[in-house]
Design a protein around this motif. Structure first.
Motif, PDB file in Angstrom:
ATOM      1  N   PHE A 115       0.889  -1.055   0.059  1.00  0.00           N
ATOM      2  CA  PHE A 115       0.213  -0.061  -0.163  1.00  0.00           C
ATOM      3  C   PHE A 115       0.849   1.236  -0.051  1.00  0.00           C
ATOM      4  CE2 PHE A 115       0.620  -0.810   4.674  1.00  0.00           C
ATOM      5  CZ  PHE A 115       0.721   0.576   4.977  1.00  0.00           C
ATOM      6  N   ASP A 116       0.204   2.311  -0.438  1.00  0.00           N
ATOM      7  CA  ASP A 116       1.144   3.462  -0.395  1.00  0.00           C
ATOM      8  C   ASP A 116       1.167   4.222   0.900  1.00  0.00           C
ATOM      9  OD1 ASP A 116       1.775   6.562  -1.031  1.00  0.00           O
ATOM     10  OD2 ASP A 116       1.051   6.012  -2.895  1.00  0.00           O
ATOM     11  N   PRO A 117       2.333   4.736   1.328  1.00  0.00           N
ATOM     12  CA  PRO A 117       2.625   5.258   2.649  1.00  0.00           C
ATOM     13  C   PRO A 117       1.853   6.606   2.840  1.00  0.00           C
ATOM     14  CG  PRO A 117       4.592   5.448   1.532  1.00  0.00           C
ATOM     15  CD  PRO A 117       3.752   4.479   0.677  1.00  0.00           C
ATOM     16  N   ASP A 118       1.482   7.079   1.708  1.00  0.00           N
ATOM     17  CA  ASP A 118       0.853   8.455   1.741  1.00  0.00           C
ATOM     18  C   ASP A 118      -0.728   8.086   1.990  1.00  0.00           C
ATOM     19  OD1 ASP A 118       3.078   9.824   1.222  1.00  0.00           O
ATOM     20  OD2 ASP A 118       2.617   9.953  -0.817  1.00  0.00           O
ATOM     21  N   ASN A 119      -1.345   7.042   1.916  1.00  0.00           N
ATOM     22  CA  ASN A 119      -2.569   6.631   2.131  1.00  0.00           C
ATOM     23  C   ASN A 119      -3.022   7.108   3.559  1.00  0.00           C
ATOM     24  OD1 ASN A 119      -2.862   5.934  -0.480  1.00  0.00           O
ATOM     25  ND2 ASN A 119      -2.947   3.827  -0.005  1.00  0.00           N
ATOM     26  N   ASP A 120      -4.098   7.442   3.814  1.00  0.00           N
ATOM     27  CA  ASP A 120      -4.678   7.447   5.250  1.00  0.00           C
ATOM     28  C   ASP A 120      -5.148   6.371   5.975  1.00  0.00           C
ATOM     29  OD1 ASP A 120      -5.539   8.941   7.571  1.00  0.00           O
ATOM     30  OD2 ASP A 120      -7.578   9.488   6.778  1.00  0.00           O
ATOM     31  N   ILE A 121      -4.429   5.666   6.597  1.00  0.00           N
ATOM     32  CA  ILE A 121      -4.550   4.323   7.080  1.00  0.00           C
ATOM     33  C   ILE A 121      -4.941   4.330   8.628  1.00  0.00           C
ATOM     34  CG2 ILE A 121      -3.460   2.173   7.926  1.00  0.00           C
ATOM     35  CD1 ILE A 121      -3.706   2.663   4.773  1.00  0.00           C
ATOM     36  N   LYS A 122      -6.232   4.057   8.868  1.00  0.00           N
ATOM     37  CA  LYS A 122      -6.757   3.705  10.228  1.00  0.00           C
ATOM     38  C   LYS A 122      -6.953   2.220  10.436  1.00  0.00           C
ATOM     39  CE  LYS A 122      -8.024   8.211  11.347  1.00  0.00           C
ATOM     40  NZ  LYS A 122      -6.220   9.106  10.891  1.00  0.00           N
ATOM     41  N   ILE A 123      -6.333   1.545  11.325  1.00  0.00           N
ATOM     42  CA  ILE A 123      -6.548   0.027  11.610  1.00  0.00           C
ATOM     43  C   ILE A 123      -7.795   0.013  12.571  1.00  0.00           C
ATOM     44  CG2 ILE A 123      -4.086  -0.353  10.810  1.00  0.00           C
ATOM     45  CD1 ILE A 123      -3.430  -0.930  14.035  1.00  0.00           C
ATOM     46  N   ILE A 124      -7.803   0.941  13.373  1.00  0.00           N
ATOM     47  CA  ILE A 124      -8.975   0.779  14.371  1.00  0.00           C
ATOM     48  C   ILE A 124      -9.940   2.039  14.114  1.00  0.00           C
ATOM     49  CG2 ILE A 124      -9.748   0.797  16.527  1.00  0.00           C
ATOM     50  CD1 ILE A 124      -6.978  -0.551  17.454  1.00  0.00           C
ATOM     51  N   ASP A 125     -11.389   1.703  13.990  1.00  0.00           N
ATOM     52  CA  ASP A 125     -12.340   2.750  13.825  1.00  0.00           C
ATOM     53  C   ASP A 125     -12.842   2.846  15.247  1.00  0.00           C
ATOM     54  OD1 ASP A 125     -15.201   4.020  13.756  1.00  0.00           O
ATOM     55  OD2 ASP A 125     -14.916   3.699  11.547  1.00  0.00           O
ATOM     56  N   SER A 126     -12.658   4.045  15.951  1.00  0.00           N
ATOM     57  CA  SER A 126     -13.258   4.148  17.247  1.00  0.00           C
ATOM     58  C   SER A 126     -14.687   3.964  17.582  1.00  0.00           C
ATOM     59  CB  SER A 126     -12.690   5.544  17.970  1.00  0.00           C
ATOM     60  OG  SER A 126     -13.469   6.532  17.204  1.00  0.00           O
TER      61      SER A 126
END
Length: 135
Positions: A115-126
């Protein structure tokens, strides 16, 4: 691909009992994941592995995981909220992504982690975590 999968299977067999789920001690889990990262680097980067600082990636991963274990315990013990937990864990992951991409380069990062490191990655959705009642 077959050789990579065989090595990963062997790694898991060394650390896991197939008849039961075994929770590894924190240090052993971190070492195990470092070995898995090393196998993934070999498989996805091949000869380009020689051009990156593998130990740096393992150190970054270990730092992130140590912090994650601490935050996991705080969340389990109800000293932080689901929202705080998600924010901290997502920030730890973002920091790992940024440090890794800066050290090995964006293209190698994309090859390694797919994946592109510039992508907005959220592994947990609060919101999901809160709706589940935490852990």
């Amino acid at each position: 691909m077959k050789e990579y999968l065989t090595k990963v299977k062997e790694l898991y067999e060394q650390h896991m009992d197939e008849n039961q789920l075994v929770k590894l001690p924190q240090d052993e889990a971190i070492d195990f994941l470092a070995e898995e990262l090393d196998l993934m680097i070999d498989f996805r980067l091949g000869n380009e592995k020689d051009n990156i600082d593998v130990e740096y990636l393992k150190t970054c991963q270990a730092t992130m995981l140590n912090q994650k274990y601490k935050i996991d315990n705080e969340f389990i013990n109800n000293t932080i909220s689901a929202k705080e937990y998600a924010e901290i864990i997502n920030n730890l992951m973002l920091e790992f992504i940024q440090k890794s991409a800066n050290k090995i380069g964006k293209e190698n990062f994309k090859k390694l982690f797919e994946f592109d490191p510039d992508n907005d990655i959220k592994i947990i959705d609060s919101n999901i975590l809160e709706n589940m009642g935490g852990i």
